[in-house]
Write a protein that holds these residues in place. Structure first.
Motif, short mmCIF file in Angstrom:
data_model
loop_
_atom_site.label_atom_id
_atom_site.label_comp_id
_atom_site.label_asym_id
_atom_site.label_seq_id
_atom_site.Cartn_x
_atom_site.Cartn_y
_atom_site.Cartn_z
N ARG A 28 9.73 9.89 2.93
CA ARG A 28 8.84 8.77 3.24
C ARG A 28 8.24 9.05 4.62
O ARG A 28 8.64 10.00 5.29
CB ARG A 28 9.66 7.48 3.22
CG ARG A 28 10.29 7.20 1.84
CD ARG A 28 11.07 5.90 1.85
NE ARG A 28 11.39 5.46 0.50
CZ ARG A 28 12.52 5.76 -0.16
NH1 ARG A 28 13.45 6.51 0.43
NH2 ARG A 28 12.73 5.32 -1.38
N PRO A 29 7.28 8.21 5.04
CA PRO A 29 6.63 8.51 6.33
C PRO A 29 7.63 8.72 7.47
O PRO A 29 7.41 9.56 8.35
CB PRO A 29 5.77 7.27 6.58
CG PRO A 29 5.52 6.69 5.25
CD PRO A 29 6.69 7.02 4.40
N GLU A 30 8.72 7.98 7.45
CA GLU A 30 9.73 8.09 8.52
C GLU A 30 10.27 9.51 8.63
O GLU A 30 10.60 9.97 9.72
CB GLU A 30 10.92 7.16 8.27
CG GLU A 30 10.56 5.70 8.17
CD GLU A 30 9.89 5.33 6.86
OE1 GLU A 30 8.69 4.97 6.90
OE2 GLU A 30 10.51 5.41 5.80
N GLU B 234 3.40 3.91 1.16
CA GLU B 234 1.96 3.71 1.36
C GLU B 234 1.72 2.68 2.46
O GLU B 234 0.85 2.85 3.30
CB GLU B 234 1.30 3.24 0.06
CG GLU B 234 1.30 4.27 -1.06
CD GLU B 234 0.31 5.42 -0.84
OE1 GLU B 234 -0.73 5.19 -0.23
OE2 GLU B 234 0.61 6.54 -1.29
N GLU B 235 2.51 1.62 2.43
CA GLU B 235 2.34 0.57 3.43
C GLU B 235 2.55 1.09 4.86
O GLU B 235 1.90 0.64 5.79
CB GLU B 235 3.35 -0.57 3.18
CG GLU B 235 2.99 -1.45 2.02
CD GLU B 235 4.06 -2.50 1.71
OE1 GLU B 235 3.71 -3.53 1.15
OE2 GLU B 235 5.26 -2.26 2.04
N ARG B 236 3.46 2.04 4.97
CA ARG B 236 3.77 2.54 6.31
C ARG B 236 2.99 3.82 6.65
O ARG B 236 3.28 4.49 7.62
CB ARG B 236 5.28 2.76 6.44
CG ARG B 236 6.07 1.46 6.30
CD ARG B 236 7.52 1.64 6.66
NE ARG B 236 8.21 2.60 5.82
CZ ARG B 236 8.72 2.31 4.63
NH1 ARG B 236 8.63 1.11 4.13
NH2 ARG B 236 9.33 3.25 3.93
N LEU C 240 2.12 -3.32 -8.93
CA LEU C 240 1.69 -3.18 -7.54
C LEU C 240 1.13 -4.50 -7.04
O LEU C 240 0.51 -5.24 -7.79
CB LEU C 240 0.64 -2.08 -7.43
CG LEU C 240 1.11 -0.71 -7.93
CD1 LEU C 240 -0.03 0.30 -7.88
CD2 LEU C 240 2.29 -0.21 -7.12
N PRO C 241 1.37 -4.80 -5.75
CA PRO C 241 0.87 -6.06 -5.22
C PRO C 241 -0.65 -6.14 -5.27
O PRO C 241 -1.34 -5.11 -5.25
CB PRO C 241 1.37 -6.07 -3.77
CG PRO C 241 1.86 -4.71 -3.48
CD PRO C 241 2.13 -4.03 -4.78
N ARG D 139 -6.16 -1.22 -0.87
CA ARG D 139 -7.56 -1.53 -0.58
C ARG D 139 -7.74 -1.54 0.94
O ARG D 139 -6.78 -1.72 1.69
CB ARG D 139 -7.95 -2.89 -1.17
CG ARG D 139 -7.91 -2.93 -2.69
CD ARG D 139 -9.06 -2.14 -3.29
NE ARG D 139 -8.85 -1.92 -4.73
CZ ARG D 139 -9.63 -1.13 -5.46
NH1 ARG D 139 -10.63 -0.47 -4.91
NH2 ARG D 139 -9.40 -0.97 -6.74
N ALA D 140 -9.00 -1.40 1.37
CA ALA D 140 -9.31 -1.32 2.80
C ALA D 140 -8.68 -2.49 3.57
O ALA D 140 -8.11 -2.31 4.65
CB ALA D 140 -10.82 -1.31 3.00
N GLU D 141 -8.74 -3.69 2.97
CA GLU D 141 -8.23 -4.89 3.65
C GLU D 141 -6.72 -4.80 3.82
O GLU D 141 -6.17 -5.22 4.84
CB GLU D 141 -8.60 -6.14 2.83
CG GLU D 141 -10.10 -6.40 2.70
CD GLU D 141 -10.86 -5.43 1.78
OE1 GLU D 141 -10.19 -4.72 0.98
OE2 GLU D 141 -12.09 -5.33 1.88
N PHE D 142 -6.06 -4.20 2.84
CA PHE D 142 -4.61 -3.98 2.88
C PHE D 142 -4.26 -3.00 4.01
O PHE D 142 -3.31 -3.20 4.77
CB PHE D 142 -4.19 -3.43 1.50
CG PHE D 142 -2.75 -3.02 1.35
CD1 PHE D 142 -1.80 -3.91 0.88
CD2 PHE D 142 -2.35 -1.72 1.64
CE1 PHE D 142 -0.48 -3.52 0.71
CE2 PHE D 142 -1.03 -1.33 1.47
CZ PHE D 142 -0.10 -2.23 1.00
N LEU D 143 -5.06 -1.96 4.13
CA LEU D 143 -4.81 -0.97 5.19
C LEU D 143 -5.02 -1.56 6.58
O LEU D 143 -4.29 -1.27 7.51
CB LEU D 143 -5.70 0.26 4.99
CG LEU D 143 -5.04 1.35 4.15
CD1 LEU D 143 -5.24 1.08 2.68
CD2 LEU D 143 -5.53 2.71 4.53
N LEU D 144 -6.05 -2.40 6.69
CA LEU D 144 -6.33 -3.04 7.98
C LEU D 144 -5.15 -3.91 8.38
O LEU D 144 -4.67 -3.88 9.51
CB LEU D 144 -7.61 -3.88 7.89
CG LEU D 144 -8.07 -4.52 9.19
CD1 LEU D 144 -8.57 -3.44 10.17
CD2 LEU D 144 -9.16 -5.54 8.97
#
Lengths: 343, 289
Positions: free
Chosen positions: A154-156, A191-193, B245-246, B251-256
């Motif tokens: 993972r990114p970590e 992905e979130e991180r 997936l949520p 999406r760009a807004e999610f990344l921001l």
């Protein structure tokens, strides 16, 4: 399979430092070898009780087995090599660290979010000289496989690797990396991180890190997840390791619309050490013992020791400026295209 | 489907479908987001942003550069760098055939177009991906043209801008394409060493090997509204984690929201934002807007 752990109480991260006392697992294409070796074992067991001396016969079969292994391994297809690279008994990063270095001190965490057990790293001594070692780590049994996330960081994990590389740069220690991953983990949290950013950052930093870097693909070199610790001054591959932009299965399911065509995809992608050496993408192939690294981890480790020793000697003699210029030139040289004069 | 179409027997239905296609293509277009029917010329005049809902449609590399750069002197960089089929790659079709088809379809020789020009009078080098060229995939030519663009920027002491739209690395070039990730990222170390800004613009979609290399290395990272941006594709993730997936994931807004990018900028404002940003970073007078 019987697995004996070396030493009783070990932390989870050290768990794969075990002695292999288990029986060899044979791959599909190795079945003729498996049958022969089963016969040899059978004969060896009855030898004690037998009135006749059958040691000659056993010796004959043993030679035959070696010849057969040699024959089969002489003409492995790319897909078969991919199987060897993923062999469940193949030595992993910590196995090499244990055999090749002394005073290994594992260092943990990215200082921001977590410690990713799919990448291990720390300070160790190679030939008595301090080095920083970093590598992907797969798990041996189910529990450890889960802990290590099947070697998919993972990114970590990448950020821990980055931190250790910066540490190496600061204290002027060479970096040895060991690559063995199916790829970076495709998960929601990853992905979130910022999985992309973590990989990209490593590519950037490794390109200009002011200390020698030697990378070795010891098993699976799975795409960006592999490259993220794979930019260096010398890139080596074990003989039956693979290095690819996408897994043969993934490629087959996209381009052939069927994962069954993985063997075809493996051939087309050119994932083997020989092919990549001829394309100029790797520098050196480290020979594996007969039947692959897992058949004789000790010999494998010694071969790798020799190659790493050569590489470090070569790099240590170079002034830092020249080293970095060469690394940059080598990166800029990647790619095959044609050029017309106009434009 | 209207009640009238529903009651038509299948044969006639097919005819109606066929008849539909005879309407001159490209005269009208339907917004994929709000389904508003738009006059194509209006859409074109509006940078291919839906005037009703603001949806940013995908556009080609040339159109991108046309929208970004001032009219006048422009020099293309690396147009003479052309693809070769080193691996003689063949799946259901040959790579060489795919290349020539893509060339026919797009009028480009590969998936990246690099041009030196000006934005609101500010000289810079801009690169744009052609997504319709094999999914904007990055192979040896994309990597080389990118590097030549960076080199030209260094030579002219100018900023470098890259507008990404790519599915990732080009499988048909095997490990050669993976290495383009290392090559392009390394080139940016030189741009940095010369204290020249790199502005990365992420558009729909920016995935895989492109997202995991130079695209995420911008001094300033800008995304277009609604753009899909990530390392692994949503389908792969869904298959791996086996959960839904949520909403708005990747999406760009999610990344921001997650701190991965600096800002989301409307395509029609991009010129202004880029010019303003690079001038400030290079301690030049503000551009004339």
């Amino acid at each position: 399979m019987r697995v004996r752990l070396a030493g009783g109480r070990r932390r989870a991260s050290d768990r794969c430092l075990f002695t292999l006392t288990m029986k060899t697992t044979y791959l599909d294409f190795e079945q003729p070898i498996a049958e022969l070796e089963a016969k040899i074992e059978e004969l060896s067991e009855v030898q004690g009780e037998a009135a006749l001396d059958i040691s000659e016969e056993i010796e004959r079969l043993r030679k035959k087995g070696m010849a057969l292994t040699k024959e089969i391994y002489a003409k492995l297809t790319a897909w078969q090599i991919a199987q060897v690279a993923r062999h469940p008994q193949r030595p992993y990063t910590l196995d090499y660290i244990q055999r090749l270095t002394s005073d290994f001190q594992e260092l943990h965490g990215d200082r921001a979010f977590a410690d990713d057990p799919a990448i291990v790293g720390g300070i160790a001594r190679f030939d008595g000289e301090p080095v920083v070692v970093i590598g992907h780590q797969k798990g041996r049994d189910t529990k450890e496989k889960l802990l290590r996330n099947f070697g998919m960081p993972r990114p970590e994990g990448y950020r821990k690797a980055l931190r250790l590389m910066r540490l190496a740069e600061k204290f002027k220690l060479p970096v040895l990396t060991f690559i063995d991953t199916p790829g970076a983990y495709p998960g929601i949290g990853a992905e979130e991180r910022g999985q992309s950013e973590a990989i990209a950052r490593n590519l950037y930093v490794m390109a200009e890190l002011k200390t020698p870097i030697v990378c070795t693909v010891i098993g699976e070199g799975g795409s960006g997840g592999a490259l993220a610790i794979g930019v260096g001054d010398i890139v080596m591959m074990l003989q039956y390791a693979t290095y690819s932009v996408i897994s043969p299965e993934g490629c087959a399911s996209i381009l052939w619309k069927s994962a069954d065509k993985a063997s075809l995809a493996a051939e087309s992608l050119g994932i083997t050490a020989n092919r990549l050496k001829s394309l100029g993408l790797i520098d050196r192939i480290v020979e594996e013992p007969l039947g692959g690294a897992h058949r004789d981890p000790e010999t494998m480790a010694e071969n790798l020791r020799g190659a790493l020793r050569d590489a470090l000697k070569q790099l240590r003699e170079r002034p830092l400026n020249g080293l970095l210029n060469d690394r940059y030139a080598r990166l800029m040289g990647y790619g095959k295209f044609k050029e017309t004069r106009a434009g | 489907m209207s009640w009238f179409q529903k009651i038509l027997p299948p044969k006639i239905q097919r005819r109606v479908e066929a008849a539909k296609k005879t309407v001159p293509e490209g005269l009208w277009s339907k917004c994929p987001n709000c389904e508003a029917v738009l006059y194509a010329a209006d859409l074109d005049n509006n940078a291919h942003v839906c005037p009703q809902c603001g949806h940013h449609n995908r556009i080609g590399a040339r159109k991108r550069l046309e929208l970004l750069l001032d009219e006048g002197e422009q020099t293309e960089i690396g147009a003479n760098v052309l693809p070769v089929d080193t691996l003689r790659f063949k799946d259901s079709r040959k790579y060489s055939e795919r290349l020539s088809d893509a060339a026919k379809e797009t009028g480009e020789k590969d998936a990246l177009v690099v041009v030196a020009g000006k934005v609101l009078g500010v000289p810079l080098v801009a690169a744009a991906f052609e997504f319709r060229f094999m999914g904007g995939s990055m192979g040896s030519v994309v990597g080389e043209r990118f590097v030549r663009g960076v080199d030209a920027a260094i030579k002219g002491k100018q900023p470098f801008v890259c507008i990404s739209a790519s599915g990732g690395a080009r499988m048909q070039e095997g490990l050669l394409s993976l290495m383009q990730m290392a090559k392009t990222s390394a080139a940016l170390t030189q741009l940095s060493a010369h204290r020249l800004p790199f502005i990365s613009v992420l558009t729909d979609p920016t995935m895989g090997g492109v997202s995991a290399s130079f695209a995420m290395l911008g001094d300033v990272i800008i995304a277009e509204p609604g753009a899909l941006i990530g390392f692994a594709g949503p389908r792969v993730i869904e298959q791996t984690v086996r959960e839904k997936l949520p909403e708005g994931f990747q999406r760009a807004e999610f990344l921001l929201e997650h701190g991965a990018i600096d800002m989301i900028v409307d395509r029609r404002e991009l010129r202004k934002v880029i010019a303003r940003t690079v001038c400030a970073l290079m301690r030049k007078p503000a551009p004339r807007v």
